[in-house]
Design an enzyme around this catalytic site. Sequence first.
Site, PDB file in Angstrom:
ATOM      1  N   THR A  13      33.622 -75.367   0.604  1.00  0.00           N
ATOM      2  CA  THR A  13      33.202 -76.400   1.740  1.00  0.00           C
ATOM      3  C   THR A  13      32.448 -75.650   2.639  1.00  0.00           C
ATOM      4  O   THR A  13      31.875 -76.294   3.630  1.00  0.00           O
ATOM      5  CB  THR A  13      34.362 -76.897   2.444  1.00  0.00           C
ATOM      6  OG1 THR A  13      35.447 -75.872   2.458  1.00  0.00           O
ATOM      7  CG2 THR A  13      34.948 -77.793   1.221  1.00  0.00           C
ATOM      8  N   GLY A  14      32.253 -74.359   2.820  1.00  0.00           N
ATOM      9  CA  GLY A  14      31.490 -73.598   3.955  1.00  0.00           C
ATOM     10  C   GLY A  14      29.953 -73.592   3.661  1.00  0.00           C
ATOM     11  O   GLY A  14      29.611 -74.424   2.813  1.00  0.00           O
ATOM     12  N   VAL A  16      27.951 -71.196   2.985  1.00  0.00           N
ATOM     13  CA  VAL A  16      27.375 -70.449   1.523  1.00  0.00           C
ATOM     14  C   VAL A  16      27.851 -71.303   0.511  1.00  0.00           C
ATOM     15  O   VAL A  16      27.274 -71.581  -0.359  1.00  0.00           O
ATOM     16  CB  VAL A  16      28.073 -69.143   1.639  1.00  0.00           C
ATOM     17  CG1 VAL A  16      27.710 -68.377   0.040  1.00  0.00           C
ATOM     18  CG2 VAL A  16      27.398 -68.041   2.701  1.00  0.00           C
ATOM     19  N   ARG A 110      31.897 -54.462  -0.758  1.00  0.00           N
ATOM     20  CA  ARG A 110      30.418 -53.891  -0.941  1.00  0.00           C
ATOM     21  C   ARG A 110      30.362 -52.306  -0.847  1.00  0.00           C
ATOM     22  O   ARG A 110      29.761 -51.748  -1.838  1.00  0.00           O
ATOM     23  CB  ARG A 110      29.480 -54.274   0.371  1.00  0.00           C
ATOM     24  CG  ARG A 110      29.294 -55.862   0.354  1.00  0.00           C
ATOM     25  CD  ARG A 110      28.390 -56.268   1.121  1.00  0.00           C
ATOM     26  NE  ARG A 110      28.102 -57.698   1.196  1.00  0.00           N
ATOM     27  CZ  ARG A 110      27.711 -58.296   2.599  1.00  0.00           C
ATOM     28  NH1 ARG A 110      27.830 -57.707   3.634  1.00  0.00           N
ATOM     29  NH2 ARG A 110      28.072 -59.584   2.359  1.00  0.00           N
ATOM     30  N   CYS A 149      22.994 -60.672   4.361  1.00  0.00           N
ATOM     31  CA  CYS A 149      21.876 -61.687   4.323  1.00  0.00           C
ATOM     32  C   CYS A 149      20.717 -61.008   4.926  1.00  0.00           C
ATOM     33  O   CYS A 149      19.587 -61.174   4.503  1.00  0.00           O
ATOM     34  CB  CYS A 149      22.302 -62.930   5.005  1.00  0.00           C
ATOM     35  SG  CYS A 149      23.192 -62.914   6.520  1.00  0.00           S
ATOM     36  N   SER A 179      22.886 -70.327  11.105  1.00  0.00           N
ATOM     37  CA  SER A 179      23.451 -70.684   9.873  1.00  0.00           C
ATOM     38  C   SER A 179      24.387 -69.468   9.294  1.00  0.00           C
ATOM     39  O   SER A 179      25.148 -69.309   8.674  1.00  0.00           O
ATOM     40  CB  SER A 179      22.645 -71.282   8.685  1.00  0.00           C
ATOM     41  OG  SER A 179      21.731 -70.487   8.364  1.00  0.00           O
ATOM     42  N   GLU A 202      27.103 -56.217  12.336  1.00  0.00           N
ATOM     43  CA  GLU A 202      25.873 -56.579  11.495  1.00  0.00           C
ATOM     44  C   GLU A 202      25.147 -55.226  11.347  1.00  0.00           C
ATOM     45  O   GLU A 202      24.419 -54.834  10.536  1.00  0.00           O
ATOM     46  CB  GLU A 202      25.248 -57.610  12.138  1.00  0.00           C
ATOM     47  CG  GLU A 202      23.834 -58.196  11.388  1.00  0.00           C
ATOM     48  CD  GLU A 202      24.241 -59.140  10.287  1.00  0.00           C
ATOM     49  OE1 GLU A 202      25.537 -59.361  10.204  1.00  0.00           O
ATOM     50  OE2 GLU A 202      23.461 -59.855   9.588  1.00  0.00           O
ATOM     51  N   ARG A 235      20.932 -63.009  17.609  1.00  0.00           N
ATOM     52  CA  ARG A 235      21.191 -64.293  17.013  1.00  0.00           C
ATOM     53  C   ARG A 235      20.127 -65.398  17.952  1.00  0.00           C
ATOM     54  O   ARG A 235      20.171 -65.218  19.114  1.00  0.00           O
ATOM     55  CB  ARG A 235      22.612 -64.763  17.250  1.00  0.00           C
ATOM     56  CG  ARG A 235      22.973 -66.094  16.452  1.00  0.00           C
ATOM     57  CD  ARG A 235      22.909 -66.090  15.029  1.00  0.00           C
ATOM     58  NE  ARG A 235      24.128 -65.368  14.913  1.00  0.00           N
ATOM     59  CZ  ARG A 235      24.418 -64.739  13.300  1.00  0.00           C
ATOM     60  NH1 ARG A 235      23.321 -65.389  12.521  1.00  0.00           N
ATOM     61  NH2 ARG A 235      25.447 -64.143  13.190  1.00  0.00           N
ATOM     62  N   HIS A 242      16.414 -65.519   8.583  1.00  0.00           N
ATOM     63  CA  HIS A 242      16.232 -64.404   9.222  1.00  0.00           C
ATOM     64  C   HIS A 242      14.663 -63.756   9.356  1.00  0.00           C
ATOM     65  O   HIS A 242      14.427 -63.295   8.272  1.00  0.00           O
ATOM     66  CB  HIS A 242      17.425 -63.447   8.701  1.00  0.00           C
ATOM     67  CG  HIS A 242      18.776 -63.835   8.790  1.00  0.00           C
ATOM     68  ND1 HIS A 242      19.109 -64.997   9.718  1.00  0.00           N
ATOM     69  CD2 HIS A 242      19.908 -63.256   8.317  1.00  0.00           C
ATOM     70  CE1 HIS A 242      20.498 -65.166   9.397  1.00  0.00           C
ATOM     71  NE2 HIS A 242      20.789 -63.909   8.791  1.00  0.00           N
ATOM     72  N   THR A 328      20.873 -68.078   3.471  1.00  0.00           N
ATOM     73  CA  THR A 328      21.765 -68.883   2.866  1.00  0.00           C
ATOM     74  C   THR A 328      21.459 -68.836   1.119  1.00  0.00           C
ATOM     75  O   THR A 328      22.257 -68.980   0.340  1.00  0.00           O
ATOM     76  CB  THR A 328      22.476 -70.183   3.134  1.00  0.00           C
ATOM     77  OG1 THR A 328      21.489 -71.287   3.095  1.00  0.00           O
ATOM     78  CG2 THR A 328      23.043 -70.118   4.533  1.00  0.00           C
TER      79      THR A 328
HETATM   80  P1  NAP Z   1      32.132 -70.693   6.455  1.00  0.00           P
HETATM   81  O1  NAP Z   1      31.073 -71.856   6.929  1.00  0.00           O
HETATM   82  O2  NAP Z   1      33.061 -70.696   7.609  1.00  0.00           O
HETATM   83  O3  NAP Z   1      32.921 -71.296   5.189  1.00  0.00           O
HETATM   84  C1  NAP Z   1      34.404 -70.510   4.952  1.00  0.00           C
HETATM   85  C2  NAP Z   1      34.760 -71.108   3.835  1.00  0.00           C
HETATM   86  O4  NAP Z   1      36.071 -70.402   3.644  1.00  0.00           O
HETATM   87  C3  NAP Z   1      35.192 -72.535   3.695  1.00  0.00           C
HETATM   88  O5  NAP Z   1      35.103 -73.297   2.362  1.00  0.00           O
HETATM   89  C4  NAP Z   1      36.568 -72.513   4.199  1.00  0.00           C
HETATM   90  O6  NAP Z   1      37.557 -73.685   3.557  1.00  0.00           O
HETATM   91  C5  NAP Z   1      37.108 -71.359   3.326  1.00  0.00           C
HETATM   92  N1  NAP Z   1      38.374 -70.612   4.198  1.00  0.00           N
HETATM   93  C6  NAP Z   1      38.506 -70.366   5.310  1.00  0.00           C
HETATM   94  N2  NAP Z   1      39.761 -69.797   5.358  1.00  0.00           N
HETATM   95  C7  NAP Z   1      40.520 -69.926   4.086  1.00  0.00           C
HETATM   96  C8  NAP Z   1      41.750 -69.543   3.685  1.00  0.00           C
HETATM   97  N3  NAP Z   1      42.510 -69.033   4.528  1.00  0.00           N
HETATM   98  N4  NAP Z   1      41.811 -69.718   2.411  1.00  0.00           N
HETATM   99  C9  NAP Z   1      40.897 -70.411   1.313  1.00  0.00           C
HETATM  100  N5  NAP Z   1      39.557 -70.638   1.772  1.00  0.00           N
HETATM  101  C10 NAP Z   1      39.279 -70.425   3.056  1.00  0.00           C
HETATM  102  O7  NAP Z   1      31.608 -69.300   6.266  1.00  0.00           O
HETATM  103  P2  NAP Z   1      30.152 -68.783   5.464  1.00  0.00           P
HETATM  104  O8  NAP Z   1      28.912 -68.722   6.571  1.00  0.00           O
HETATM  105  O9  NAP Z   1      29.982 -69.877   4.280  1.00  0.00           O
HETATM  106  O10 NAP Z   1      30.466 -67.355   4.983  1.00  0.00           O
HETATM  107  C11 NAP Z   1      31.530 -67.212   3.822  1.00  0.00           C
HETATM  108  C12 NAP Z   1      31.145 -65.761   3.466  1.00  0.00           C
HETATM  109  O11 NAP Z   1      30.018 -65.503   3.111  1.00  0.00           O
HETATM  110  C13 NAP Z   1      31.387 -64.666   4.634  1.00  0.00           C
HETATM  111  O12 NAP Z   1      32.281 -63.486   4.023  1.00  0.00           O
HETATM  112  C14 NAP Z   1      30.316 -64.442   5.338  1.00  0.00           C
HETATM  113  O13 NAP Z   1      30.246 -63.258   5.996  1.00  0.00           O
HETATM  114  C15 NAP Z   1      29.341 -64.335   3.935  1.00  0.00           C
HETATM  115  N6  NAP Z   1      28.166 -64.695   3.901  1.00  0.00           N
HETATM  116  C16 NAP Z   1      27.729 -65.737   4.925  1.00  0.00           C
HETATM  117  C17 NAP Z   1      26.016 -65.779   4.965  1.00  0.00           C
HETATM  118  C18 NAP Z   1      25.193 -66.924   5.572  1.00  0.00           C
HETATM  119  O14 NAP Z   1      24.136 -67.119   6.042  1.00  0.00           O
HETATM  120  N7  NAP Z   1      26.352 -67.934   6.162  1.00  0.00           N
HETATM  121  C19 NAP Z   1      25.273 -64.916   4.413  1.00  0.00           C
HETATM  122  C20 NAP Z   1      25.815 -64.029   3.394  1.00  0.00           C
HETATM  123  C21 NAP Z   1      27.183 -63.759   3.572  1.00  0.00           C
HETATM  124  P3  NAP Z   1      38.143 -74.975   4.408  1.00  0.00           P
HETATM  125  O15 NAP Z   1      36.687 -75.763   4.734  1.00  0.00           O
HETATM  126  O16 NAP Z   1      39.023 -75.613   3.776  1.00  0.00           O
HETATM  127  O17 NAP Z   1      38.201 -74.411   5.955  1.00  0.00           O
END
Ligand code: NAP
Length: 353
Positions: A13-14, A16, A110, A149, A179, A202, A235, A242, A328
């Site tokens: 749902t997040g 990514v 990592r 990223c 994002s 970062e 940011r 980016h 993303t």
């Molecule tokens: P996000 O938008 O906050 O999404 C987090 C996701 O994890 C949601 O699906 C959430 O589910 C789930 N979650 C949160 N707490 C949880 C728990 N206790 N148990 C199970 N699921 C849980 O975060 P994001 O930006 O997608 O980032 C996700 C990962 O990718 C992070 O480690 C981040 O550092 C990495 N990342 C992000 C990016 C980027 O551009 N955003 C790029 C590279 C890497 P619910 O909806 O149910 O709360």
Amino acid sequence: MTRKLRAAVLGATGTVGQRFIQLLEDHPWFELGAIAASGRSVGKPYHRACSWKVPEPMPEYARDRVLSPCRPGLEVDFVFSGLPSSIAGEVESEFARAGYPVVSNSRNHRMEEDVPLLVPEINPAHLDLIPLQQERRQSSGFIVTNPNCTTIALVLALAPLHRAFGLKSVSVVTMQALSGAGYPGVASLDAADNVLPYIEGEEEKVETEPLKILGNFKDGKVDWAEFGISAQCHRVNVRDGHLEAVSASFRQRPSRGELVEALASFRSLPQELNLPSAPRRPVVCLDEPDRPQPRLDRYLEKGMATVVGRIRPCPILDYKFDLLGHNTIRGAAGAAILNAELLRTRGMLEGMG
Ligand code: NAP
């Protein structure tokens, strides 16, 4: 390929996770086997649990899929993880111990010695860490990670330059999209009319991850590349993409033409294998003096390339340029999917069956 492999998306749902759902629609080798998220979402259909933010509509195929908890037992061949770092470490280890290949976006594993930090264009040889990881951890599954990223956009440009001319030092100043902080991410009152000159953790990632990625796999371990990187991360009020301002010095200073040629002609294993998500050009060079720009250039090569422009001499180091990566797509879900495609060509995803 005989059948499509079933993938689970943890954190579906997040920010990514939503990209995974979008990019897996009609994927030629993979299909969505399960989606999982937090207790807030478990048991709900995807369209109710998810606040969809990808510019294109939510794919029909995912709307009514029901979310599971992030625990082993999912009937899939392998797992994509888009979980927050607060929980990703333990959950990913649990899946690997239970026999699943885990293809992760999170930072937790990592930099572990026996975990590949994989960029298929740069270090496919690091996949040889996997049997060592399995033996050391007595695990039938394994963990493979993709870089942060900001790192991946940078390292795709650094790799051909390092191979050809030997990097001595790199300075990078980033302007990172909102994002990248996930959802809801940065508060609107902090983002509007503003630039935030601090992103927790970062700079450390950008200063170390490229050295592991560009390292040589030898005698069962990765010898890190040896050059200095200084990163200053900001940011900015941009939705996706980016932008990074890079200066670099080299052991053998190239001419500008040689530098451009090294970047623009860079091709590697994913292009040779014609992997479904591989960009035709991993690095795209633009000539216009005011490019790349996030809004105009982030979807070049379907968001899987690093876009470079403004290549010019630097009065302090040798050259400077700007680069752009979609955070993303190539920075997260797209990178993980490309990693899984390479793993499949090696027969490494057919574990759970
Ligand atoms: P996000 O938008 O906050 O999404 C987090 C996701 O994890 C949601 O699906 C959430 O589910 C789930 N979650 C949160 N707490 C949880 C728990 N206790 N148990 C199970 N699921 C849980 O975060 P994001 O930006 O997608 O980032 C996700 C990962 O990718 C992070 O480690 C981040 O550092 C990495 N990342 C992000 C990016 C980027 O551009 N955003 C790029 C590279 C890497 P619910 O909806 O149910 O709360």
